[in-house]
Design a protein around this motif. Structure first.
Motif, short mmCIF file in Angstrom:
data_model
loop_
_atom_site.label_atom_id
_atom_site.label_comp_id
_atom_site.label_asym_id
_atom_site.label_seq_id
_atom_site.Cartn_x
_atom_site.Cartn_y
_atom_site.Cartn_z
N ILE A 52 37.43 62.15 73.44
CA ILE A 52 38.06 61.75 74.69
C ILE A 52 36.96 61.35 75.66
CG2 ILE A 52 39.39 62.58 76.68
CD1 ILE A 52 41.02 64.27 74.78
N SER A 53 37.03 60.14 76.14
CA SER A 53 35.93 59.59 76.94
C SER A 53 36.47 58.68 78.03
CB SER A 53 34.97 58.80 76.03
OG SER A 53 34.12 57.98 76.77
N GLY A 54 35.78 58.69 79.17
CA GLY A 54 36.14 57.79 80.25
C GLY A 54 35.83 56.34 79.95
N ASN A 55 35.06 56.08 78.91
CA ASN A 55 34.74 54.71 78.52
C ASN A 55 35.79 54.11 77.59
OD1 ASN A 55 32.30 54.67 79.97
ND2 ASN A 55 31.27 55.77 78.29
N ASP A 56 36.69 54.94 77.10
CA ASP A 56 37.75 54.46 76.20
C ASP A 56 39.02 55.23 76.52
OD1 ASP A 56 39.32 53.44 74.20
OD2 ASP A 56 38.18 54.30 72.54
N VAL A 57 39.67 54.84 77.60
CA VAL A 57 40.84 55.56 78.07
C VAL A 57 42.00 55.45 77.08
CG1 VAL A 57 42.58 55.65 79.88
CG2 VAL A 57 40.17 55.36 80.48
N VAL A 58 42.22 54.25 76.54
CA VAL A 58 43.32 54.07 75.60
C VAL A 58 43.11 54.94 74.36
CG1 VAL A 58 44.54 52.43 74.12
CG2 VAL A 58 43.85 51.76 76.43
N GLY A 59 41.89 54.90 73.82
CA GLY A 59 41.59 55.74 72.66
C GLY A 59 41.77 57.22 72.98
N SER A 60 41.42 57.62 74.21
CA SER A 60 41.58 59.01 74.62
C SER A 60 43.06 59.40 74.69
CB SER A 60 40.92 59.24 75.98
OG SER A 60 39.52 58.99 75.91
N ILE A 61 43.87 58.49 75.24
CA ILE A 61 45.30 58.77 75.34
C ILE A 61 45.91 58.86 73.94
CG2 ILE A 61 47.51 57.84 76.11
CD1 ILE A 61 46.01 56.68 78.53
N ILE A 62 45.45 58.00 73.05
CA ILE A 62 45.93 58.07 71.65
C ILE A 62 45.53 59.40 71.04
CG2 ILE A 62 45.62 57.11 69.35
CD1 ILE A 62 45.40 54.34 70.66
N ALA A 63 44.31 59.87 71.32
CA ALA A 63 43.86 61.17 70.80
C ALA A 63 44.73 62.29 71.34
CB ALA A 63 42.39 61.40 71.17
N ILE A 64 45.07 62.22 72.64
CA ILE A 64 45.94 63.24 73.24
C ILE A 64 47.32 63.18 72.60
CG2 ILE A 64 47.10 63.93 75.37
CD1 ILE A 64 44.59 62.93 76.88
N SER A 65 47.79 61.97 72.35
CA SER A 65 49.08 61.80 71.70
C SER A 65 49.10 62.43 70.32
CB SER A 65 49.41 60.31 71.61
OG SER A 65 50.66 60.10 70.99
N LYS A 66 47.99 62.29 69.60
CA LYS A 66 47.90 62.88 68.26
C LYS A 66 47.92 64.40 68.33
CE LYS A 66 45.60 59.13 65.78
NZ LYS A 66 46.67 59.02 64.77
N VAL A 67 47.30 64.96 69.37
CA VAL A 67 47.36 66.42 69.55
C VAL A 67 48.81 66.85 69.75
CG1 VAL A 67 46.75 68.33 71.07
CG2 VAL A 67 45.02 66.64 70.44
N ALA A 68 49.55 66.09 70.56
CA ALA A 68 50.96 66.40 70.78
C ALA A 68 51.73 66.38 69.47
CB ALA A 68 51.56 65.42 71.78
N GLU A 69 51.35 65.46 68.60
CA GLU A 69 52.03 65.33 67.31
C GLU A 69 51.65 66.44 66.35
OE1 GLU A 69 52.28 62.24 63.52
OE2 GLU A 69 51.20 61.68 65.33
N GLU A 70 50.35 66.72 66.25
CA GLU A 70 49.86 67.58 65.18
C GLU A 70 49.73 69.04 65.57
OE1 GLU A 70 46.23 65.76 64.03
OE2 GLU A 70 47.20 63.91 63.35
N ALA A 71 49.57 69.34 66.85
CA ALA A 71 49.31 70.71 67.26
C ALA A 71 50.46 71.36 68.01
CB ALA A 71 48.05 70.76 68.13
N MET A 72 51.26 70.55 68.74
CA MET A 72 52.22 71.15 69.64
C MET A 72 53.50 71.59 68.95
SD MET A 72 51.68 68.78 73.02
CE MET A 72 52.88 69.64 74.02
N GLY A 73 53.87 70.97 67.83
CA GLY A 73 55.02 71.43 67.08
C GLY A 73 56.32 71.29 67.86
N GLY A 74 57.12 72.37 67.84
CA GLY A 74 58.40 72.36 68.53
C GLY A 74 59.38 71.41 67.87
#
Length: 619
Positions: A442-464
């Protein structure tokens, strides 16, 4: 932590008989002797050895749940945790009278031994010609009772007893002689060890609720099945990976003069029985079985069978026990039976409701498979947009830490308004994002890539309730509508929202390296909200996370992205306002609305959004 002291019953005094009547409804091959609280196979094959067992009730499915073709011929039940009397047992011996004889198997508890033993002797006195047709076997497999402590009374009988029932009953079903059945049952009883562990003692229906015996941070190792104290207490409650080796050491160690009841050697073959003492969830039991299997294998033992489930309980005790049956080291057990026949007798499928499914084979080596990976186009096709002068990573960290700190409050809210998982789910997601930051993803130089990484966390770690909604970041489907109110928790919408936000940033005809301005953020957020609304009918005011999210984005839109603090305040007011709303969507829709308003419980998902937005703002 208090013991579970509420029960479903008509009257404590009739509970045992009521339960036996229900069992006979489930298993029509049984007949009930109501006066003597006993169940029998209605039409037993009297050319075969009969097996009788019994004891106090409260250990179901033991003992009556094992009555039927392939295991027991009859079971005699006392009151909860109390032995049946000798007259009940004597009546049962008469009922199962047959050509070959009867084996009586009881756990080693004083009341059971005395009453069943007295009935056997009375029967012999009344029928001297049949005195040698009734044999008596006592099973004591508890290693928590050391040699010194049990010098007179011996070890208690625990879940290993059901292995004795199973092997002896299956052998009797083949037509074996009385001596063959008794000798094999005796051999199994001499080669089993069991240890139990509990989080709390259980409550006997009809008795005054007792104060907790254990603190919330304690477990008790070696508890008996009648609320007897254990061998020792542990605090804090250890992880399974630490607890299971302790238990298996008590079962197999050769350097403990008090508890080395069997001579285990590396390379020995064993049968493993993991028994639910009544209050352990199947989810936890699976994890227990996995740890037991791993540890026993690491000790060099060959596991030939694993049995898992509820076999012998202590009412609703939150605990479990582990039993090891050491199989013959040689090919035969005297002149009785071979190792393979012991296993085949365990594998034989009985016609009883209490015996659990088993594979009938040795467990395979644990392996996991990963589907063939496809090219992840999101890794090389998104725009590398910059956050400009904003300390993007620091703000994300603050928001994650705020969620972690808020977990207890959000969990408390969700325990009332939902299913209790929202706080822990958000905490897990926040911890996953922090891990992504530590790994430089996650980096301020690649905001879109960071948001995609956060989205993947929501998918793979958050469950529910993620399921199908946690699909590809670049899914173009817009035909799915969230029509199930139970599915609108924070985790699926967050996944959808982050995915739509990434798409919104890339849809504005920007070039890589562009710094994202407030107006660009606002347009992307508006696009993301529109994308979220494609998948849910919830609109404010709805007592869901869309209330603060919608308020934040629209306030930000009105200022062209230049008044973030005001937008956060409006979102906080919307989250606070959910305290007074009747739920239209989300799991809160299943909860009585007046109760939520009376207790002033806000929506947990809305509170999570508020926490994130305030965390992003804080300096």
């Amino acid at each position: 932590m208090s013991a579970q002291s509420k029960h479903f019953l008509n009257d404590p005094a009739t509970l045992v008989l009521d339960s036996l009547q229900g069992l006979c409804a489930v298993n029509p091959q049984l007949v009930l002797d109501s006066h003597n609280k006993s169940v029998f196979v209605a039409n037993p094959d009297r050319s075969k050895v009969a097996l009788l067992c019994g004891g106090g009730s409260g250990h179901e499915p033991a003992h009556a749940g094992f009555v039927g073709k392939g295991i027991l011929t009859g079971a005699i039940c006392g009151n909860i945790f109390a032995s049946p009397n000798a007259s009940q047992v004597r009546r049962a011996i008469d009922f199962v009278d047959n050509e070959k004889g009867t084996v009586i198997i009881v756990k080693n508890y004083t009341g059971d031994v005395l009453n069943f033993g007295l009935a056997k002797e009375q029967y012999a006195a009344l029928h001297p010609t049949k005195a040698d047709k009734v044999k008596f076997l006592i099973v004591g497999d508890d290693v928590a009772v050391g040699r010194t402590q049990g010098s007179i009374v011996g070890r208690r009988g625990l879940a290993g007893t059901v292995l004795v029932y199973k092997v002896a009953g299956a052998l009797a079903d083949t037509g074996a002689s009385l001596d063959e059945v008794y000798n094999l049952a005796n051999w199994v009883a001499s080669n089993i060890v069991t240890i139990g562990v509990g989080l709390e003692h259980c409550h006997v229906p009809g008795t005054v609720p007792a104060l907790s015996h254990l603190e919330s941070h304690e477990i008790e190792i070696g508890m008996g099945i009648h609320n007897e104290s254990g061998y020792r207490r542990e605090s804090p409650v250890p992880k399974l990976g630490e607890l299971i080796p302790q238990l298996n050491t008590l079962l197999t160690a050769q350097d403990d003069p008090e508890r080395s009841f069997l001579q285990f050697e590396r390379g020995d073959n064993v049968v493993v029985l993991v028994n639910n003492l009544g209050g352990v969830s199947e989810l936890e039991l699976g994890a227990i079985v996995g740890e037991v299997t791993k540890d026993i294998s690491q000790r060099g033992f060959g596991i030939k069978r694993i049995l898992s489930g509820t076999f012998m309980t202590s009412l609703n005790m939150s605990g479990f026990s582990i039993t090891l049956l050491r199989l013959p080291s040689e090919d035969t057990v005297g002149d009785v039976v071979s190792r393979e026949i012991i296993l085949s007798l365990l594998d034989a499928k009985p016609e009883v409701p209490g015996w659990k499914w088993s594979a009938g084979t040795a467990p395979a080596a644990l392996s996991t498979t990963t589907p063939t990976q496809v090219t992840n186009i999101s890794q090389d096709s998104h725009l590398a947009l910059s956050a400009g002068q904003i300390d993007f990573v620091a703000r994300i960290q603050r928001a994650c830490n705020a969620l972690i700190d808020a977990e207890p409050d959000i969990t408390r809210m969700d325990n009332i308004a939902g299913d209790g998982d929202c706080g822990l789910t958000l905490k897990t997601g926040a911890e996953g994002v922090l891990q992504q930051i530590s790994q430089g993803k996650i980096s301020g130089n690649d905001v879109v890539g960071s948001i995609i990484a956060i989205s993947k966390v929501a998918e793979e770690a958050m469950g529910g309730t993620s399921g199908a909604l946690y699909s590809s970041v670049h899914s173009n489907s817009s035909s799915m509508i969230i029509d199930d109110p139970s599915s609108l928790s924070i985790h699926p919408p967050s996944r959808i929202f982050f995915s739509a936000l990434a798409q919104g940033l890339q849809s504005q005809s920007l070039s890589s390296g562009t710094a994202i301005t407030p107006s660009i953020w606002t347009s992307a957020l508006q696009s993301a909200l529109k994308g979220l609304y494609t998948y849910t009918r919830a609109r404010p005011p709805s007592r869901t996370l869309v209330d603060p999210l919608d308020a934040f984005i629209n306030t930000l839109l009105n200022s062209n992205g230049n008044n973030y603090e005001s937008a956060v305040k409006v979102a906080e007011e919307a989250a606070e306002g959910t305290k007074n709303l009747k739920a239209k969507a989300g799991r809160s829709a299943y909860v009585e609305g007046d109760r939520l308003r009376e207790q002033q419980v806000p929506d947990p998902g809305a509170w999570g959004v508020k926490t994130i937005l305030r965390g992003l703002l804080a300096e």
